[in-house]
Design an enzyme around this catalytic site. Structure first.
Site, PDB file in Angstrom:
ATOM      1  N   GLY A   8       0.810  -1.215   0.000  1.00  0.00           N
ATOM      2  CA  GLY A   8       0.000   0.000   0.000  1.00  0.00           C
ATOM      3  C   GLY A   8       0.846   1.268   0.000  1.00  0.00           C
ATOM      4  N   HIS A   9       0.177   2.413  -0.046  1.00  0.00           N
ATOM      5  CA  HIS A   9       0.896   3.690  -0.120  1.00  0.00           C
ATOM      6  C   HIS A   9       1.714   3.963   1.140  1.00  0.00           C
ATOM      7  CE1 HIS A   9      -3.288   5.703   0.831  1.00  0.00           C
ATOM      8  NE2 HIS A   9      -2.997   4.784   1.697  1.00  0.00           N
ATOM      9  N   ASN A  10       2.920   4.458   0.899  1.00  0.00           N
ATOM     10  CA  ASN A  10       3.839   4.868   1.968  1.00  0.00           C
ATOM     11  C   ASN A  10       4.367   3.718   2.801  1.00  0.00           C
ATOM     12  OD1 ASN A  10       1.718   7.338   1.636  1.00  0.00           O
ATOM     13  ND2 ASN A  10       3.800   8.047   1.947  1.00  0.00           N
TER      14      ASN A  10
END
Lengths: 330, 330, 330
Positions: free
Chosen positions: A232-234
C-alpha cells in the site's frame, strides 16, 4: 514553486508568521524539509510542532505559535482539507505523444524492444533492458543494469535504482487507496507521492506497489518481492527482505531489514515490524512486531507455539464435550 | 552442447571418470537424461546415485564412485555452487528486434492483432488467436487452436499445448523466487527451466506461473486455473484439476489428478497432494495429502470436522471461563 | 435475433406454445425480459415459472404448462444443456484489424496514447484518457471523463460509466470460471455476459473482474476496488463500497451498499451480504450476512467477539492441559 497566499485562500485559512514565501512542495510531517508545507491535525502532531522541518504548517487555531514557522490557520480539521492540499500540489502530467518521447534521456547500451513507451523527461541508465509493452511514465528514473520484463508498468515520477528487475506485469506507482466521504459518496484523494526502489530490488510478476499519498513508498536495497504481492501507499520495506507471494501490506506500515514475510500473510496499516523478523505463511499482523522473532498465525505467536495451537484446534470440538461432562460431574 | 572441463574449472572441481565428453544440459536429479549433468548435495540424493540417468554428477568427495558415471568432485557443498551452474547453463536470450521476428514460424489461419510481439524461433500452431499486447518470447511453442487474450505474457522457452487459453494479463514463465545469500545480500539464482502447459489448459486473468529453476513447471491436460493464482517454480499440477482464484502453491509441490483447490488456499513447497483431493477455501497445507479426501482448514481436517472446529471456535472465550470455574470448584 | 426452432432442434427439445417467434437473447431466470429465453432446471425455479418475464422457457417435462409462455421441453436436465445454450447465444467476435478500428466512435477531447487498441464499434465518451497498451474490446462503452491507465484491459461488450478509473493492469471482462465435465474432462462453458461499472467506480491495479456467465457482473456507483481483487462472474457490488486489496468474491454473490470488505477476505459464491456491512481483514464468509454489522474472522463473528477468540486461541494448548488435569481429579 507554489504560492503561499494562493494555497491559504484555497484552504480558507489565514496566514500567520514573519514573512510570506514560496513553498517548494508538500510533505509528511516528519519527512518534510525546509521550504515545504505540512499539516498537523491530531494532537500527536500538534504536540511536536518543533520536530518538523517544514517551513509552513497548516494547523487549526492554536494557543501559542512557535516562532520561525509560517502558519496557515484553518477553520476545519486540517485532515479534512487534505484532498484540496493534494490537488493543489499534484504535478501536471504530460500525456504521451509518441512511443519514446523526445525529452527522454536514454543511456548507453540500452536495449529497447518494440511497443515500449518511455515518457517525458524519463531517464534510462546505461545497460537497461526494456521488453515489449513496458510503460515508463514521465520523469521516471531507471537505474543502470535494470531489466524491465514485458508488460511491466512504472508510473510517473517513480525511481528505480541500479540492477532492479521487474517481472512481467509488475505495477510500480499505482494510486494508493485513498478516499474521503463527500455527501455520502466516496471521493478520490489524489496520490502525489512516488515509489522508490533502491538498488538490486526485484519485483515479482503482477505485483502491485502503490505510490505514496504524500511522500514515498520505499523498498530498500537487495529486497526481493515475489509475485502478486500488494504494498500500500507509503509502505517502507527495509534491506534484504523476502516478501513472498500474495502477501499484502497496508498503507504506511514499516518493515525492517532482513525480514521474511511468507506467502499470503496480511499486515495492517500504520504498524512497525522490526529487523530480522520471520512471519509464517498466512499470518495476520495487526500490531507492532519487535525485532528478532519468528512468528506465525493470526494472531501471530512464536512459531512453535503456533504449531501447538494448530494441533489443539483439532481437539477443540472434543474439548467442548469434555467440559460439558466435567460440568455435569461437579 | 556444453564443455565438461570448462564447467569443472568454473566450479573449482576435479573430473573423475572414464572419458571426457560433451554435456547436453543441466537437469534435476530424478528427471535428468543421459548426456545431462545433475548435482547431488544432500544424503537423500547421495544415497541414490544409481537412480539418476544423468551422465555427469557434481558431488562432494565420496567414499566410493559408481562406474559408468563421470564426476565433478567439488570442495564446496554442491548446492552452494547452484548459482554458478545455473548461470553456466542459461541459454543466451535474443533480444526483440521487431514486432514479429523473421525466424518465428507462424501456422495457418493464425490471427495476430496489432501490437503483438512474437519472438525469435517461436512456433505458433494453426488456428491460434493472438490479441493485442501479447508477448510471446523466444523459442516459445503455442499449440494449435490456442487463444491468447490481451496483455498475456509467455516468456522464453515455454510451451503451450493445443487449445490452451490465457486470459488477459496471465504470465507464463516469470522467474521463480530463488536467491542465495552472498556477503549478507540476497543474490539472484538464475531460473533456467520452462513452463509446460499440456493440451486444453486454461489460465486465469493476471495469474502467474513461474518457470522451473532447473527442469520445468508443468500443468497437465484439461486443468483449469482461475484468476490471480500463483504457482511457484517446478510445481506440477495433474490433469483435470481446478485451481480457484488467489490460490498459491509454493515451489516444487506436486498436485495429483482431478483435484480442486478452493479460493485463497495456500500450499507450502516440496509437498505432494494425491489424486481426487478437494481442499476447502482458505486452507493452509504444509504437509503431504493422501488421495481421495475432502479437507478444509489450517491445519486441514476432514471438511465435516472443520465445520465443527469453526463452530467450536465461537464458544472458545466461553470455554475459558467455564474451565476457570471448574478449577475453582475442584 | 435468434431462431426458436433452430435452438429447440439443437437442444433436442420439443416446442410447446401458442406461436413460434424470434428470440432476442438468453438471460438469467429473474433478470430475463420479454422476448428472451431462460431455463429452469431446479425446483426453486420450476415452482416460480410465473415470476420470470422470459418469453421462452427451456424446461424438463412438466405436469402443467402456464399459458402465455413458449416452452422448449427437453429430455435432459436443462442445466446440462447450458453449454449448448451459451454457445448458441454467444455473439460473434470481430478480431482486431488495426490499432483503432474505423467503426469505433471517439468523443471530444479524448487523449489516446501510442500502442492503444480500440475495438470495433467501441464508444469512447468525451474527455476520456487512454494510456499506452490499453485494450478496449469490441462494442465496449467507456463513459466520459474516465481514465484508463497503462496495460488495463476491457474485454468485449463491457460498459464503464462516467469518471471511472482503471489502475494499471486491471482486467475487466475476463471469462468467468465455468466448466462442465464431459467424459471426465473439464470442458469450458462460454461466458457471454458483461461487466458493468457504473459511474465513479475505480478499479485497482491488476484486479480482475470476470464477465457474467449469462447476465452481468455489476459494480455500482462510487464503489472503489483496491489492487489484486478478484470478483467472479455475476457478482453484484452495491454503491459506495470499499473492496480492499486481495479480497476474493466468488460467483453470483451480492454485496449491498456502503460495505467495506477488508484485505484478503474471501466470500463464497451465491450468497448475499446486506448494506452497511464491514468485514475485517482475512474474514471467511460462507453464508448470508445481514445488514448493519461489523464482523470479522472465519467464521465471521462480531468484531469484539473475534478479538476475544483470537486472544483465547493463544491459551488453547494450555486449556487442553488444564482439562486433562481436571479429568484426573474428578
Amino acid at each position: 514553486m507554489y504560492n503561499l497566499e494562493k494555497l491559504s485562500t484555497l484552504l480558507g485559512g489565514k496566514i500567520k508568521g514573519d514573512k510570506v514565501q514560496e513553498i517548494t512542495g508538500l510533505a509528511p510531517f516528519f519527512q518534510a524539509k525546509e521550504g515545504e508545507v505540512t499539516f498537523a491535525a491530531e494532537d500527536k502532531f500538534l504536540a511536536k510542532l518543533n520536530e518538523t522541518k517544514a517551513t509552513v504548517l497548516v494547523v487549526p487555531k492554536l494557543k501559542e505559535y512557535l516562532p520561525n514557522k509560517i502558519y496557515i490557520v484553518v477553520e476545519k480539521n486540517p485532515r479534512e482539507l487534505m484532498p484540496i492540499l493534494l490537488k493543489f500540489f499534484k504535478k501536471e502530467i504530460l500525456f504521451p505523444t509518441k512511443a519514446i518521447e523526445d525529452s527522454a534521456v536514454i543511456g548507453k547500451n540500452v536495449k529497447i524492444a518494440p511497443n515500449v513507451y518511455i515518457g517525458h523527461n524519463a531517464i534510462i541508465g546505461n545497460d537497461v533492458t526494456i521488453y515489449p509493452n513496458v510503460f515508463i511514465g514521465q520523469d521516471v528514473v531507471v537505474g543502470e543494469g535494470s531489466i524491465l520484463y514485458p508488460n511491466s508498468v512504472i508510473r510517473e515520477f517513480c525511481v528505480l535504482g541500479k540492477n532492479c528487475i521487474l517481472q512481467p506485469g509488475a505495477v510500480i506507482g499505482s494510486d494508493g487507496f485513498g478516499y474521503t466521504k463527500v455527501d455520502g459518496n466516496n471521493i478520490k484523494i489524489e496520490q502525489i507521492g512516488r515509489v522508490i526502489l533502491e538498488n538490486d530490488v526485484e519485483i515479482g510478476a503482477n505485483t502491485t506497489i502503490d505510490r505514496g499519498a504524500i511522500g514515498d513508498t520505499i523498498i530498500k536495497k537487495y529486497t526481493k518481492i515475489d509475485n502478486l504481492v500488494q504494498l500500500g501507499h507509503n509502505v517502507v520495506v527495509g534491506e534484504n527482505c523476502f516478501i513472498i507471494s500474495q502477501v499484502g501490506i497496508a498503507g504506511s506500515t514499516q518493515v525492517g531489514d532482513n525480514c521474511t514475510l511468507a506467502g499470503q500473510t496480511g499486515v495492517a496499516g500504520h504498524i512497525k515490524i522490526g529487523d530480522n523478523v520471520i512471519l509464517g505463511a498466512k499470518s495476520g499482523i495487526t500490531g507492532n512486531i519487535a525485532s528478532n522473532q519468528v512468528l506465525s498465525g493470526n494472531p501471530p505467536v512464536n512459531v512453535k507455539e503456533h504449531l501447538k495451537i494448530k494441533a489443539s484446534l483439532k481437539k477443540l470440538p472434543e474439548l467442548i464435550k469434555k467440559i460439558k461432562k466435567l460440568e455435569k460431574i461437579k
